[in-house]
Write a protein that holds these residues in place. Structure first.
Motif: not given
Length: 514
Positions: A342-345, A363-367, A378-382
């Motif tokens: 998911n692309p994030i700014s 989950g994970s966040l890649n810069n 990874e997991t539904p919810g928030k």
């Protein structure tokens, strides 16, 4: 019974026929409740017909003031009004019979509501069949006279509706041997529970109103289409602010530049309907939450002067700020999806991208550099993305969902009617993900159960489990037996995609036609 064109009306009439047949078997509470449901549907249908007719009469009045239509309107409006008067008289008569029937069943008003013996089997018999009151023959004659008079309003009306008017006065078929006496009232009302008899009278009201509606519409078409006069004006869409702080209110106003008070626009925001105020304007209010960049989709549908429907889609964008000036937005949507990057700014306000650090708790966040990140959840919810600038950390919450289920397809069909030859020419089943925000997401069908029945399977349904997307030899053999009139059902469909393997809910049915 002559079935009307409208699907909803067809459904009501079919329910009426089924319930009438069930009465011959058993008068249970469930059957009585079902009759009350059908009666309510008939009453709602009658109101809708009245509203439609009123729109046409309003158009008639406007046409009387139009030089090019005045002559025809003056000729056909009285005929339409005559049809309305005939229908109103019979409708009031039927309403009076319903009240008499309730009184025969010990009607009482309790807390402002009617109460009577709905399962009384004698009241309808006394009122409509037995000597003395015997209103049944009077009712039949009233309906017969209505049908004769409304068809006689004009020769063109008689020719157009002589055999299609939705008012059937034939004697209904019954298993009751006494009906051999050719008694119309006996067939409908002998030993019929009160609520069922009331529903029968509502059914006749509905037939009368449908007859009126067809005649009124026919008369109007002799003059012209329904005229909609635009008499009020408002802005199309606006928002209270494009930049807000957490807890502030966002207000979106939606309408059309010009609208008719008789045909107001329909406004939805993110798919949910928003009611109109007295000025014909839809006003949506919400309290904004976490910092970030968001959007709302506004859809406005309205009737144009030529009678066609116009639609306007507008995206309302806004930003929710934070005390530190940091913002985080999902570049594609407000939701993070499992199985895809998911692309994030992320913006640090006056701080550069090098001063920003961010983490995610699901989950994970890649810069990717330059304030661009990719979130893999990874997991539904928030999921909460925590952004730190100058030692201060600000949380940003996102919903986490699975990718929407794909649509099973055979050829170009997702179910419903398909020619038998076209279906036989297909090689298997595919899963297509339509209108999803991310492009290029693919699912493969890994297994399904095929069931065929109907024409060609009189000795029993054919079924077989199928591995993979392509029809197996067993599935092809079953499909080859299919004919026009067969039904093929695909169920227990399992697909594999970026978020793993999943079983699709429901079934897909194909009705094979010549």
């Amino acid at each position: 019974m002559s079935l009307p064109k409208e699907p909803r009306q067809k459904m009501i009439n079919v329910m009426y026929l089924v319930l009438t047949a069930l009465l011959a078997l058993n008068v249970s509470a469930e059957i009585l409740n079902a009759f009350k449901t059908v009666n309510g549907s008939l009453m709602n249908s009658n109101k809708s017909i009245d509203e439609k007719n009123q729109t046409i009469f309003n158009s008639f009045k406007q046409e009387l003031n139009q030089a090019e239509k005045k002559e025809l309107a003056s000729l056909w409006l009285p005929k339409a009004e005559q049809a309305q008067k005939l229908a109103d008289d019979v409708t009031q008569y039927l309403t009076g019979l319903q009240l008499e029937l309730k009184k025969e069943s010990k009607l009482e008003i309790v807390d402002g509501k009617e109460k009577y013996n709905e399962d009384n089997l004698d009241a309808a018999t006394r009122l409509f069949v037995e000597p003395g009151k015997a209103k049944g023959e009077e009712l039949r004659q009233k309906l017969e006279d209505f049908k004769t008079k409304i068809l006689a309003i004009d020769p063109e009306i008689g020719k157009e509706f002589g055999t299609t008017l939705p008012l059937d006065l034939s004697i209904p078929q019954s298993s009751n041997s006494q009906v051999g006496k050719n008694d119309w009232a006996f067939s409908y009302f002998h030993m019929t529970p009160t609520i069922a008899a009331i529903t029968i009278l509502s059914k006749f009201q509905n037939d009368v109103k449908n007859s009126e509606a067809q005649i009124v519409e026919f008369c109007h078409k002799k003059v012209g289409e329904v005229q909609v006069r635009y008499d009020a004006f408002q802005a199309i869409a606006s928002q209270s602010s494009e930049y807000l702080m957490p807890g502030q209110e966002l207000r979106i106003t939606g309408g059309v530049g010009a609208f008719s008070s008789a045909a107001k626009p329909t406004v939805t925001i993110d798919g949910s309907s928003v009611p109109l105020n007295a000025d014909g304007v839809a006003e949506y209010k919400t309290t904004v939450g976490s910092p970030g960049t968001y959007s709302k989709k506004v859809t406005i549908s309205f009737k144009k002067p030529d009678g066609t429907i116009g639609t306007l889609d507008k995206e309302i964008k806004y930003t929710v700020g934070s005390p530190t000036g940091i913002t985080v937005s999902a570049d594609a949507v407000k939701v993070l999806y499992i199985g895809v990057p998911n692309p994030i700014s992320i913006s640090g306000g006056s701080k550069g991208a090098e001063a920003i650090s961010a983490t995610i708790n699901n989950g994970s966040l890649n810069n990717k550099g330059g304030g661009k990140f990719e979130a893999n959840v990874e997991t539904p919810g928030k999921a909460t993305i925590s952004v730190t600038v100058d030692g201060k950390t600000t949380p940003f919450d996102f919903k986490v969902k699975r990718i929407p289920p794909p649509q099973p397809m055979v050829g170009q069909s997702a179910g419903g009617s398909i020619s038998v030859n076209t279906f036989k020419a297909q090689v298997g089943v595919r899963a297509e993900l339509k209108d999803f925000v991310f492009e290029g997401i693919k699912y493969d069908v890994t297994s399904f159960l095929l069931v065929a029945q109907g024409k060609g399977f009189e000795n029993g349904a054919g079924f077989t489990p199928n591995k993979g997307a392509y029809f197996s030899s067993e599935a092809k053999a079953i499909i080859e037996k299919c004919k026009a009139g067969s039904t093929v059902v695909l169920q227990d469909i399992v697909v594999s995609g970026p978020d793993g393997s999943r079983k699709l809910d429901g079934v897909v049915a194909f009705n094979l036609t010549p």
